[in-house]
Motif scaffolding. Structure first.
Motif: not given
Lengths: 257, 424
Positions: B138-143, B145-162
């Protein structure tokens, strides 16, 4: 006890001599001098001189009324004129360019106006402009005054005449123009990122080999600097005195953000 | 002499040196050209949810300001290309200008949607990063945001706003209600129903404080989603504009008494209030805390016109920060500490957003010539700014980078939003 003269004057007999002392003092003295010299230069050395001349960002401010400092700033509008203004004078300038590019410095006064007016733009207005251009400029002040510089100069350049090794400056300018790096690289990492690329150039300025000799540790940064070199090539042909060195040892480009 | 000595010493060294070194700096930092092909599905369930995943995922990456998400229509690679480095034809991706590729594979089994993300570097042809996560179907949007956050963290070493939350006010008839939503404005849930509620502030632990007229005059309340509201400040005077300190332990707010409005600081439950400003007739309002909690930015008209001021959190040492414009308000202090964003009315009577450097007072314009733009608030990592704009008619929420680039409307429903706040 007196020695027999034959003995006392023989060259085979060891006699007390000052030579050893002299040699010792001399070697010691030189050593001391060297140590002093090194110490002195080490202690009095000023800050290391950066051989890369600092780049001064200079922009020409367009004519107009200065904005009231009490008002809030406005965003710089993307400058619309350059393209349209530059379009008409471009064709005549085009012709001599390729030749000029290859041969390096001496700014040649373009002897272009005379050759037969091209038919496309042979309007009276154009011809008049070309003939009386100089008068027009003083009379109208329509266009901002050009800065002195070189044909292939850098927009960020701070000198009208070349200083240092001109060819290397050209290389670095050309590479820097293509030096795009991903914004996603963390600020903290930007402080210490450093990558070195060694490249060898052929006689015509073509890149024979590029090699990442020292990685920054960040894949994105490494590929960005390699891409910058790739996009910047080919370069203009190296001058005679650098040709062999550039072909054999090449040159190392040290990238920092 | 020194130079001679040195050069004599260095001569043998320079003969050994190989190639000259040219230093190059002054990189042009620009968004990373990123190819994000449509997600691959390993089964029917994944295929069904692919669109619901894809849309928020692309928005996150686009709105982050860090990526130039390339147009899928330009892709030349086989859409069924695999998700391992060996099966990817990297030259095809290089041809369309991609420097990195993000591939996502979705699969749904039972009630669980599982996603796997891989990041490839086109230059090196290597897989740089991999992340996976599972959510209820029921929560594909959460998935997303979570994967986009993981990518963002990997590249910037900081938490994303997602994964952060926002709160805002929505107008319906004569009512003004407080909503809490995901960072992109979707999944919005009303905190209040009916009446007039304004200026919500989101605390670090999900607590929402706001101004409410439920007793006829403005008082401050605090409320968690799904719970009852409790009174924070209710003392017979008009209380507005509450702001949580970064650690969530204190609040700052404005109290009006007669002709003057003064700023106060109190504990997060409203106890032990302490007055910070003392100007006999002026207005002091809109407090915003510095990230270290030691200073407060606010609006004051003590100099004649509303301007942005900064003072210590105990009220000492107030200092005027803005000297341009004659109507500057709603400051928000960046969590990075260096900037304060604010709304100002310019000489053309348009409301626009600006930022001012706290140390130097240098003002930069962020919006221009696009309706009225107001109420800026920084993302928890300080890279983005959320704001209200009327550029499309009714006031809606927009997001942009802190430099004012990449301005995008939030993909929320038509209800729009006002006076947003943003918290981790």
């Amino acid at each position: 006890m007196a020695l027999h003269p034959a003995v006392s004057q023989s060259m085979l007999v060891a006699r007390p001599s000052r030579l050893g002392l002299f040699l010792g003092v001399s070697v010691g003295g030189h050593g001391l001098l060297l140590v002093f010299g090194l110490l002195y230069s080490h202690l009095t050395a000023g800050p290391r001189v950066d051989l890369n001349p600092p780049v001064i960002k200079a922009t020409l401010v367009r004519q107009g009324k200065p904005r009231d400092p009490k008002l809030l700033p406005r965003k710089e509008q993307p400058p619309p004129p350059p393209k349209e203004v530059k379009a008409p004078p471009a064709p005549p300038a085009e012709a001599p360019k390729p030749v000029e590019k290859a041969a390096i410095p001496v700014p040649v006064a373009a002897p272009q106006p005379k050759p037969a007016p091209q038919k496309g733009e042979a309007s009276g207005e154009d011809r008049r402009k070309r003939l009386f251009g100089a008068f027009d400029r003083t009379a109208k002040q329509a266009e901002p005054e050009e800065l002195e510089g070189a044909e292939d100069g850098d927009p960020d350049g701070d000198s009208a005449t070349a200083e240092g090794e001109r060819y290397y400056a050209l290389l670095s300018t050309q590479v820097r123009r293509n030096y795009d790096v991903a914004k996603s690289i963390p600020d903290a990492e930007r402080l210490y990122l450093k990558a070195q690329v060694q490249m060898r150039l052929g006689r015509a300025g073509e890149v024979l080999e590029t090699r990442l000799t020292s990685s920054s540790g960040n894949d994105l940064f490494d590929s960005a600097v390699l891409t910058a070199v790739k996009r910047a090539s080919p370069f203009s042909p190296p001058p005679d005195h650098l040709r062999d060195a550039l072909q054999k040892q090449g040159v190392v480009l040290e990238f920092r953000p | 002499m020194k130079a001679l000595l040195l050069s004599l010493l260095l001569l043998p060294l320079s003969a050994l040196a190989q190639a000259p070194v040219i230093q190059i700096s002054g990189a042009n930092f620009r968004p990373l050209p990123l190819a994000v092909p449509a997600p691959l599905s390993v089964d029917e369930g994944g295929k069904k949810l692919a669109n619901d995943f894809d849309e928020p995922f692309l928005f996150d990456l686009r709105a982050s300001g860090l990526f130039q998400v390339l147009d899928r229509a330009s892709f030349t690679a086989d859409p069924k290309e695999g998700v391992t480095a060996g099966s990817i034809n990297f030259s095809r991706w290089a041809d369309v200008g991609a420097e990195s590729i993000v591939k996502v594979q979705l699969g749904a089994e039972g009630g669980t949607l599982r996603g796997e993300l891989r990041l490839f570097n086109v230059g090196t042809g290597r897989e740089d990063f991999k992340a996976s996560h599972a959510v209820p179907t029921s929560e594909p949007r959460q998935l997303a945001h979570f994967l986009a956050d993981a990518l963002y963290r990997h590249l910037t070493r900081e938490p994303s706003p997602f994964l952060s939350r926002i709160t805002f006010v929505r107008k319906a008839g004569s009512n003004r209600d407080i909503f809490v939503a995901d960072w992109d404005g979707t999944n919005a849930r009303a905190l209040t129903s009916g009446g007039i509620h304004l200026l919500p502030a989101l605390g670090p632990d999900g607590l929402v404080a706001y101004t409410s007229y439920r007793k006829g005059r403005p008082d401050l309340y605090a409320q968690r989603p799904g719970e009852e509201a409790s009174a924070l400040v209710q003392n017979g005077q008009m209380a507005t504009g509450v702001a949580f300190s970064p650690d969530g332990k204190r609040i700052a707010y404005a109290l009006s008494q007669g002709e003057s409005t003064q700023l106060y600081v109190a504990n997060a439950d409203g106890s032990a209030p302490k007055r910070l400003t003392d100007t006999p007739f002026g207005i002091n309002s809109s407090p915003s805390w510095s990230p270290d909690g030691k200073r407060i930015a606010f609006v004051s008209n003590r100099g004649g016109s509303p301007q942005i001021y900064v003072m210590n959190a105990d009220g000492s040492n107030p200092r005027r920060l803005t000297f341009q414009g004659n109507y500057n308000q709603t400051p928000d202090w960046s969590p990075r500490g260096d900037l304060i964003a604010f709304t100002a009315r310019d000489e053309r009577n348009a409301f626009d957003l600006f930022s001012v450097e706290v140390e130097t007072g240098k003002i930069t314009r962020l919006t221009q010539d696009q309706g009225n733009n107001e109420e800026p608030v920084f993302s928890p990592n300080g890279r983005l700014i959320l704001f209200t704009s009327t550029r499309d008619g009714t006031p809606r929420l927009y997001v942009m980078t802190k430099e004012g680039t990449n301005q995008l409307p939030l993909p929320m429903d038509k209800g729009g939003g006002l006076t947003p706040d943003w918290a981790p």
